[in-house]
Design a protein around this motif. Structure first.
Motif, PDB file in Angstrom:
ATOM      1  N   ASN A  44      19.745  58.790  62.776  1.00  0.00           N
ATOM      2  CA  ASN A  44      20.114  58.669  63.967  1.00  0.00           C
ATOM      3  C   ASN A  44      19.892  57.289  64.560  1.00  0.00           C
ATOM      4  N   SER A  91      31.491  54.916  55.615  1.00  0.00           N
ATOM      5  CA  SER A  91      31.897  54.501  56.813  1.00  0.00           C
ATOM      6  C   SER A  91      30.596  54.382  57.709  1.00  0.00           C
ATOM      7  N   SER A  92      30.735  53.532  58.777  1.00  0.00           N
ATOM      8  CA  SER A  92      29.660  53.694  59.715  1.00  0.00           C
ATOM      9  C   SER A  92      29.957  54.409  61.005  1.00  0.00           C
ATOM     10  N   SER A  93      29.069  54.843  61.772  1.00  0.00           N
ATOM     11  CA  SER A  93      29.268  55.530  62.852  1.00  0.00           C
ATOM     12  C   SER A  93      29.555  54.452  64.153  1.00  0.00           C
ATOM     13  N   ILE A  94      29.749  55.024  65.151  1.00  0.00           N
ATOM     14  CA  ILE A  94      30.055  53.930  66.344  1.00  0.00           C
ATOM     15  C   ILE A  94      28.724  53.094  66.416  1.00  0.00           C
ATOM     16  N   ASP A  95      27.527  53.433  66.323  1.00  0.00           N
ATOM     17  CA  ASP A  95      26.466  52.721  66.624  1.00  0.00           C
ATOM     18  C   ASP A  95      25.898  51.870  65.464  1.00  0.00           C
ATOM     19  N   ASN A  97      25.162  53.198  62.173  1.00  0.00           N
ATOM     20  CA  ASN A  97      24.460  53.833  61.131  1.00  0.00           C
ATOM     21  C   ASN A  97      25.315  54.253  60.016  1.00  0.00           C
ATOM     22  N   GLN A  98      24.897  53.854  58.744  1.00  0.00           N
ATOM     23  CA  GLN A  98      25.551  54.379  57.738  1.00  0.00           C
ATOM     24  C   GLN A  98      25.108  55.374  56.821  1.00  0.00           C
ATOM     25  N   ASP A 100      25.067  59.008  55.721  1.00  0.00           N
ATOM     26  CA  ASP A 100      25.922  60.429  55.436  1.00  0.00           C
ATOM     27  C   ASP A 100      24.822  61.481  54.943  1.00  0.00           C
TER      28      ASP A 100
END
Length: 136
Positions: A44, A91-95, A97-98, A100
């Motif tokens: 996170n 893929s990375s999240s909106i923030d 973070n890569q 999974d």
């Protein structure tokens, strides 16, 4: 005592020291487990990129110097080059973070299985040494 005997035997025969190789494998697996745990712990954290250790195959190349030889004209020609496996960056999240979590947990499970295999191989080898020395 048995490890010292194994090291002396290996020095005399210039073969592969299985005990040393198992020890190196366990150290690599322990380090990989720590790196993967860090990935899960930072799942996170904004901008965190998942890390992993290089494959253990590099150590094997140093210990095992076996090359393919074509002993008959009917044999297929082997390839000595190792194919590299491409890993998706993911893929990375909106923030940003890569990490999974599913992939990291799969890696942790595989590492646990490899630790169990290395421990069993080490124990079996030690048992064979004990039997050979008559101290079982």
């Amino acid at each position: 005592m048995l490890q010292a005997a194994s090291a002396q035997l290996t020095a005399l025969t210039s073969g592969t020291d299985v005990l040393d190789l198992a020890t190196q494998r366990m150290h690599w697996l322990q380090s990989r487990e720590s790196v993967l745990a860090g990935n899960v712990a930072n799942a996170n954290t904004p901008g965190y990129v998942a890390r992993d250790l290089p494959q253990f195959a590099g150590v094997l190349k140093d210990h095992l110097s076996v090359s393919l030889a074509r002993t008959d004209a009917g044999h297929l020609a082997g390839s000595t080059s190792q194919s590299s496996i491409k890993k998706d960056v993911g893929s990375s999240s909106i923030d940003g973070n890569q990490v999974d979590l599913e992939t990291e947990l799969e890696k942790i499970t595989a590492t646990d299985d490899q630790q169990r295999l290395a421990t069993n191989a080490y124990s079996t080898y030690m048992s064979m040494f004990s039997i050979a020395l008559g101290s079982s």
